[in-house]
Design a protein around this motif. Structure first.
Motif, PDB file in Angstrom:
ATOM      1  N   THR A  36       0.846  -1.211   0.000  1.00 34.77           N
ATOM      2  CA  THR A  36       0.000   0.000   0.000  1.00 34.77           C
ATOM      3  C   THR A  36       0.873   1.250   0.000  1.00 34.77           C
ATOM      4  O   THR A  36       0.573   2.230  -0.691  1.00 34.77           O
ATOM      5  CB  THR A  36      -0.930   0.008   1.223  1.00 34.77           C
ATOM      6  OG1 THR A  36      -1.749  -1.167   1.186  1.00 34.77           O
ATOM      7  CG2 THR A  36      -1.822   1.243   1.231  1.00 34.77           C
ATOM      8  N   CYS A  56      -6.830   8.806  -0.330  1.00 34.78           N
ATOM      9  CA  CYS A  56      -7.770   7.741   0.039  1.00 34.78           C
ATOM     10  C   CYS A  56      -8.692   7.410  -1.137  1.00 34.78           C
ATOM     11  O   CYS A  56      -8.941   6.241  -1.437  1.00 34.78           O
ATOM     12  CB  CYS A  56      -8.608   8.142   1.249  1.00 34.78           C
ATOM     13  SG  CYS A  56      -7.705   8.146   2.803  1.00 34.78           S
ATOM     14  N   LEU A 110      -8.388  -0.423  -3.023  1.00 34.07           N
ATOM     15  CA  LEU A 110      -7.898  -0.556  -1.648  1.00 34.07           C
ATOM     16  C   LEU A 110      -8.774   0.263  -0.711  1.00 34.07           C
ATOM     17  O   LEU A 110      -8.691   1.484  -0.699  1.00 34.07           O
ATOM     18  CB  LEU A 110      -6.451  -0.063  -1.543  1.00 34.07           C
ATOM     19  CG  LEU A 110      -5.390  -0.904  -2.250  1.00 34.07           C
ATOM     20  CD1 LEU A 110      -4.065  -0.160  -2.258  1.00 34.07           C
ATOM     21  CD2 LEU A 110      -5.233  -2.240  -1.557  1.00 34.07           C
ATOM     22  N   SER A 127      -8.653   0.921   2.364  1.00 34.38           N
ATOM     23  CA  SER A 127      -8.013   1.183   3.656  1.00 34.38           C
ATOM     24  C   SER A 127      -8.724   2.343   4.346  1.00 34.38           C
ATOM     25  O   SER A 127      -9.143   3.296   3.692  1.00 34.38           O
ATOM     26  CB  SER A 127      -6.545   1.554   3.467  1.00 34.38           C
ATOM     27  OG  SER A 127      -5.891   0.611   2.653  1.00 34.38           O
ATOM     28  N   ALA A 164      -5.755   4.289   8.597  1.00 37.05           N
ATOM     29  CA  ALA A 164      -4.685   3.406   8.123  1.00 37.05           C
ATOM     30  C   ALA A 164      -3.807   4.132   7.107  1.00 37.05           C
ATOM     31  O   ALA A 164      -2.564   4.050   7.171  1.00 37.05           O
ATOM     32  CB  ALA A 164      -5.297   2.147   7.502  1.00 37.05           C
ATOM     33  N   HIS A 194       0.181   5.014   7.284  1.00 43.98           N
ATOM     34  CA  HIS A 194       1.142   4.729   6.208  1.00 43.98           C
ATOM     35  C   HIS A 194       1.926   6.002   5.851  1.00 43.98           C
ATOM     36  O   HIS A 194       3.142   5.967   5.668  1.00 43.98           O
ATOM     37  CB  HIS A 194       0.411   4.219   4.957  1.00 43.98           C
ATOM     38  CG  HIS A 194      -0.027   2.789   5.053  1.00 43.98           C
ATOM     39  ND1 HIS A 194       0.803   1.779   5.469  1.00 43.98           N
ATOM     40  CD2 HIS A 194      -1.213   2.190   4.771  1.00 43.98           C
ATOM     41  CE1 HIS A 194       0.140   0.615   5.459  1.00 43.98           C
ATOM     42  NE2 HIS A 194      -1.085   0.849   5.039  1.00 43.98           N
TER      43      HIS A 194
END
Lengths: 103, 133
Positions: free
Chosen positions: A15, A35, A44, A46, A50, A54
């Motif tokens: 990711t 995002c 993804l 996420s 999260a 990252h």
């Protein structure tokens, strides 16, 4: 933990590599845009938290810089920490054996 | 039950009224004095009897931190539909509007995000199918 280890740890996660891909496609993105891109371009889902974590790890490794413009925070890629990796094995191969991991 | 009103918290109602009408092109619907503030709503000129947008004062102490956190992470407070995000983006940029997200195609939806100068980010969007109709 030294900077080289941080860089490898940051790059070890798929990711996080995709985040860097997306910042390469367009530098200077908000958390919201990142995002949305992860979700719609890569499937993804996420959580925002999260992705934020990252980004924090990438920032610690020096691969992402956060700049505040007005009230917004934008994320920029910084490829400088990748330089020593390339030099160590690809360009400066003969000197690599004697160089210590200090950068 | 139906939705007839939605709202954004604006830093300054007078400034917001100007931005939402003169720049975005909405039309003032109601402007009623309410003590220090106003009941101030706008509608789309394309749909004057449609959903009203209330330009709500930001006086409550929770509003400031709430807006700051959303804007910090680039999260829009509202979304409006346009025919063509790219064209609208060019039109607004020519009027000095600052975008925090340039147009991006996300599957069938194209979006962009701009600063409303009153403490909010606004997303504009169009669906590929809808705009080619």
């Amino acid at each position: 933990m030294d900077r080289v280890t941080d860089v490898f740890k940051a790059l070890a996660d798929p990711t996080r590599r995709i985040i860097l891909d997306e910042l390469t496609a367009r530098d200077g993105q908000t958390l919201f845009e990142l995002c949305a891109r992860l979700l719609t371009q890569h499937g993804l889902g996420s959580s925002r938290q999260a992705v934020s974590q990252h980004l924090g790890l990438l920032e610690d490794a020096g691969l992402v810089e956060v700049r505040r413009e007005g009230r917004c925070k934008f994320h920029y890629i910084n490829t400088d920490p990748l330089g020593p990796i390339v030099q160590r094995w690809l360009r400066g191969g003969d000197a690599a054996g004697s160089r210590k991991e200090t950068t | 039950m139906r939705i007839n009103l939605t709202s954004v918290f604006v830093d300054d109602q007078e400034k917001a009224a100007r931005f939402y009408t003169e720049v975005l092109g909405f039309v003032e619907k109601h402007d009623v004095p309410l003590g220090e503030d106003r009941w101030l709503t706008v509608v789309s000129s394309q749909d004057p009897d449609g959903v009203e947008l209330l330009l709500e004062p930001s006086g409550h102490p929770a509003v400031g931190p709430f807006k700051e956190a959303l804007v910090g992470d680039g999260i829009p407070a509202a979304q409006f539909a346009v025919d063509d995000v790219h064209a609208e983006c060019e039109r607004l940029r020519a009027l000095g509007v600052r975008f925090t997200q340039e147009p991006v195609e996300m599957g069938p939806v194209t979006t962009a995000v701009f600063d409303d100068t009153c403490g909010n980010l606004i997303q504009i969007a169009h669906h590929a199918e809808a705009s080619s109709r």
